[in-house]
Design a protein around this motif. Structure first.
Motif, PDB file in Angstrom:
ATOM      1  N   LEU A   9     -20.797 -47.699 -63.937  1.00 43.93           N
ATOM      2  CA  LEU A   9     -21.985 -47.243 -64.641  1.00 43.93           C
ATOM      3  C   LEU A   9     -22.762 -48.457 -65.133  1.00 43.93           C
ATOM      4  N   LEU A  10     -24.057 -48.435 -64.941  1.00 40.19           N
ATOM      5  CA  LEU A  10     -24.900 -49.542 -65.379  1.00 40.19           C
ATOM      6  C   LEU A  10     -25.126 -49.475 -66.882  1.00 40.19           C
ATOM      7  N   ASN A  11     -25.048 -50.648 -67.489  1.00 36.17           N
ATOM      8  CA  ASN A  11     -25.265 -50.782 -68.929  1.00 36.17           C
ATOM      9  C   ASN A  11     -26.191 -51.973 -69.153  1.00 36.17           C
ATOM     10  N   GLY A  12     -27.479 -51.774 -68.861  1.00 37.65           N
ATOM     11  CA  GLY A  12     -28.419 -52.881 -68.932  1.00 37.65           C
ATOM     12  C   GLY A  12     -28.123 -53.902 -67.851  1.00 37.65           C
ATOM     13  N   MET A  68     -10.945 -20.511 -54.381  1.00 35.54           N
ATOM     14  CA  MET A  68     -11.253 -21.814 -53.798  1.00 35.54           C
ATOM     15  C   MET A  68     -11.875 -22.707 -54.861  1.00 35.54           C
ATOM     16  N   THR A  69     -11.363 -23.919 -55.011  1.00 34.13           N
ATOM     17  CA  THR A  69     -11.888 -24.852 -55.999  1.00 34.13           C
ATOM     18  C   THR A  69     -12.543 -26.044 -55.312  1.00 34.13           C
ATOM     19  N   THR A  70     -13.480 -26.634 -56.015  1.00 39.96           N
ATOM     20  CA  THR A  70     -14.147 -27.845 -55.557  1.00 39.96           C
ATOM     21  C   THR A  70     -13.944 -28.917 -56.613  1.00 39.96           C
ATOM     22  N   THR A  71     -13.654 -30.135 -56.179  1.00 39.31           N
ATOM     23  CA  THR A  71     -13.458 -31.238 -57.113  1.00 39.31           C
ATOM     24  C   THR A  71     -14.747 -32.045 -57.221  1.00 39.31           C
ATOM     25  N   TYR A  72     -15.126 -32.331 -58.456  1.00 41.43           N
ATOM     26  CA  TYR A  72     -16.357 -33.064 -58.739  1.00 41.43           C
ATOM     27  C   TYR A  72     -16.049 -34.295 -59.582  1.00 41.43           C
ATOM     28  N   ILE A  73     -16.978 -35.245 -59.521  1.00 44.85           N
ATOM     29  CA  ILE A  73     -16.959 -36.387 -60.438  1.00 44.85           C
ATOM     30  C   ILE A  73     -18.267 -36.387 -61.205  1.00 44.85           C
ATOM     31  N   LEU A  74     -18.156 -36.344 -62.518  1.00 46.83           N
ATOM     32  CA  LEU A  74     -19.310 -36.377 -63.405  1.00 46.83           C
ATOM     33  C   LEU A  74     -19.340 -37.726 -64.114  1.00 46.83           C
ATOM     34  N   THR A  75     -20.476 -38.424 -64.041  1.00 45.59           N
ATOM     35  CA  THR A  75     -20.657 -39.657 -64.803  1.00 45.59           C
ATOM     36  C   THR A  75     -21.869 -39.480 -65.703  1.00 45.59           C
ATOM     37  N   LEU A  76     -21.791 -40.067 -66.893  1.00 41.32           N
ATOM     38  CA  LEU A  76     -22.898 -39.894 -67.829  1.00 41.32           C
ATOM     39  C   LEU A  76     -22.963 -41.054 -68.809  1.00 41.32           C
ATOM     40  N   SER A  77     -24.153 -41.269 -69.328  1.00 37.10           N
ATOM     41  CA  SER A  77     -24.359 -42.192 -70.443  1.00 37.10           C
ATOM     42  C   SER A  77     -25.440 -41.604 -71.332  1.00 37.10           C
ATOM     43  N   CYS A  78     -25.326 -41.869 -72.634  1.00 38.07           N
ATOM     44  CA  CYS A  78     -26.270 -41.308 -73.585  1.00 38.07           C
ATOM     45  C   CYS A  78     -26.095 -42.008 -74.929  1.00 38.07           C
ATOM     46  N   PRO A  79     -27.029 -41.839 -75.840  1.00 37.09           N
ATOM     47  CA  PRO A  79     -26.819 -42.369 -77.186  1.00 37.09           C
ATOM     48  C   PRO A  79     -25.547 -41.793 -77.793  1.00 37.09           C
ATOM     49  N   ASP A  80     -24.764 -42.635 -78.417  1.00 34.41           N
ATOM     50  CA  ASP A  80     -23.488 -42.195 -78.973  1.00 34.41           C
ATOM     51  C   ASP A  80     -23.695 -41.303 -80.197  1.00 34.41           C
ATOM     52  N   ARG A  81     -22.877 -40.283 -80.299  1.00 28.62           N
ATOM     53  CA  ARG A  81     -22.875 -39.372 -81.445  1.00 28.62           C
ATOM     54  C   ARG A  81     -21.566 -38.611 -81.435  1.00 28.62           C
ATOM     55  N   PHE A  91     -27.887 -28.486 -69.981  1.00 30.67           N
ATOM     56  CA  PHE A  91     -26.976 -28.870 -71.067  1.00 30.67           C
ATOM     57  C   PHE A  91     -27.171 -30.335 -71.465  1.00 30.67           C
ATOM     58  N   ALA A  92     -27.360 -31.205 -70.480  1.00 27.25           N
ATOM     59  CA  ALA A  92     -27.429 -32.653 -70.719  1.00 27.25           C
ATOM     60  C   ALA A  92     -28.657 -33.042 -71.535  1.00 27.25           C
ATOM     61  N   GLN A  93     -29.704 -32.240 -71.477  1.00 23.48           N
ATOM     62  CA  GLN A  93     -30.916 -32.563 -72.227  1.00 23.48           C
ATOM     63  C   GLN A  93     -30.660 -32.634 -73.725  1.00 23.48           C
ATOM     64  N   THR A  94     -29.708 -31.853 -74.184  1.00 23.32           N
ATOM     65  CA  THR A  94     -29.382 -31.835 -75.612  1.00 23.32           C
ATOM     66  C   THR A  94     -28.918 -33.208 -76.097  1.00 23.32           C
ATOM     67  N   PHE A  95     -28.279 -33.956 -75.206  1.00 19.86           N
ATOM     68  CA  PHE A  95     -27.715 -35.258 -75.576  1.00 19.86           C
ATOM     69  C   PHE A  95     -28.518 -36.426 -74.994  1.00 19.86           C
ATOM     70  N   ALA A  96     -29.656 -36.137 -74.354  1.00 16.05           N
ATOM     71  CA  ALA A  96     -30.475 -37.173 -73.713  1.00 16.05           C
ATOM     72  C   ALA A  96     -29.643 -37.999 -72.732  1.00 16.05           C
ATOM     73  N   MET A  97     -28.890 -37.296 -71.890  1.00 15.38           N
ATOM     74  CA  MET A  97     -27.970 -37.954 -70.971  1.00 15.38           C
ATOM     75  C   MET A  97     -28.652 -38.408 -69.681  1.00 15.38           C
ATOM     76  N   LYS A  98     -28.212 -39.562 -69.192  1.00 17.83           N
ATOM     77  CA  LYS A  98     -28.408 -39.947 -67.803  1.00 17.83           C
ATOM     78  C   LYS A  98     -27.104 -39.584 -67.094  1.00 17.83           C
ATOM     79  N   TRP A  99     -27.169 -38.863 -66.000  1.00 22.07           N
ATOM     80  CA  TRP A  99     -25.940 -38.343 -65.429  1.00 22.07           C
ATOM     81  C   TRP A  99     -26.048 -38.199 -63.910  1.00 22.07           C
ATOM     82  N   ASP A 100     -24.880 -38.108 -63.280  1.00 22.74           N
ATOM     83  CA  ASP A 100     -24.765 -37.804 -61.857  1.00 22.74           C
ATOM     84  C   ASP A 100     -23.548 -36.914 -61.660  1.00 22.74           C
ATOM     85  N   LEU A 101     -23.651 -35.997 -60.721  1.00 19.53           N
ATOM     86  CA  LEU A 101     -22.554 -35.093 -60.399  1.00 19.53           C
ATOM     87  C   LEU A 101     -22.364 -35.110 -58.892  1.00 19.53           C
ATOM     88  N   HIS A 102     -21.137 -35.421 -58.458  1.00 18.21           N
ATOM     89  CA  HIS A 102     -20.856 -35.563 -57.033  1.00 18.21           C
ATOM     90  C   HIS A 102     -19.594 -34.781 -56.666  1.00 18.21           C
TER      91      HIS A 102
END
Length: 282
Positions: free
Chosen positions: A272-275, A1-14, A69-80
């Motif tokens: 996604l909000l960008n300022g 059984m699979t579940t479909t998710y949407i991941l959104t994120l923003s972080c400093p680019d690298r 995992f997201a802490q490594t990239f200083a991400m703001k994120w949501d998972l739905h």
């Protein structure tokens, strides 16, 4: 059984962000179905939206693992999880075209919403709400009762667990306090092509200026009136022969369409909000 998710994120680019995200999902049996990304060179931020199917159906565990995992990239994120429609409260006054349009689209399966309540400072649309089996809350607002009215409104929003509040021609200015409480989850439709003709009676302002285009703007609500981050806009062509009433009537269709698109994109986690701006993955 699979579940479909949407991941959104923003972080400093690298370098390596896309590779790292893909690797994380691969390790958990995730299959990417849709992906989009954007690098804002002005702010140095990276934005990404990923829809994926995953055999790991335990959303809480997946959230915890991603959070670490997201802490490594200083991400703001949501998972739905896509199976969960967005819990929504609609606020309206005496103009019902946007409300009626949203309700019809929702019942037609065109918007991934769960409309939990309609709140109004007038009684006009209690029968419309009943026809869609949506609870209707009449909360009058005056200058003397504004604080108490907003407290009742917010109580309903919280009780329904609303992730989205839509101001579908709700013609009251929200207090700074309520704007802060609803930051990032309240969408307003303004019957003008912002930043022109802010505030009350924009069609009258447009008519006085003899405009050749009238428009509508859907934006996030902030304490600064009609200055929140813009999600969607559109225009309709008019000419010198149009009266204020003509502009108002013609503008209603534009308002309904613009608001519906903004609500759809938000409920699909494409905004996604960008300022003071937005990044929209259509």
């Amino acid at each position: 059984m699979t579940t479909t998710y949407i991941l959104t994120l923003s972080c400093p680019d690298r370098t390596g962000i896309v590779h790292a995200v893909s690797g994380f999902l691969l390790e958990r049996g995730g299959n990417i179905e849709e992906a989009a990304q954007y690098n804002d060179h002005d702010t140095g931020l990276f934005f990404m939206r990923v829809q994926f199917a995953c055999v790991q159906a335990d959303g809480a565990a997946l959230n915890a693992q991603w959070g670490e995992f997201a802490q490594t990239f200083a991400m703001k994120w949501d998972l739905h999880a896509t199976a969960q429609p967005m819990r929504t409260v609609i606020m309206v006054s005496k103009e019902g075209h946007c409300l009626n349009d949203l309700l019809f689209r929702w019942k037609s399966g065109l918007l991934p919403l769960d409309i939990r309540a309609i709140v109004s400072n007038h009684r006009e649309f209690y029968q419309l709400a009943a026809s869609y089996n949506v609870p209707f809350h009449h909360i009058p607002v005056t200058a003397a009762t504004k604080q108490q009215a907003e407290a009742k409104q917010y109580e309903i929003i919280q009780a329904e667990g609303a992730e989205l509040v839509v101001l579908a021609r709700y013609m009251q200015i929200l207090s700074d306090d309520l704007c802060r409480k609803l930051a990032g989850r309240a969408i307003n439709i303004h019957h003008s092509f912002l930043p022109s003709f802010k505030g009350a009676k924009p069609y009258y302002q447009a008519h006085e200026r003899g405009v050749k285009l009238i428009g509508a703007t859907a934006h996030y609500v902030t304490a600064d009136l009609d200055e929140g981050p813009i999600i969607e806009q559109d225009v309709a062509r008019v000419d010198h022969s149009k009266t204020v009433e003509d502009l108002t009537a013609q503008g209603r269709d534009t308002e309904s369409q613009v608001l519906a698109r903004a609500v759809k994109w938000h409920s699909e986690h494409r905004v996604l909000l960008n300022g003071h701006k937005t990044v929209i993955f259509k």
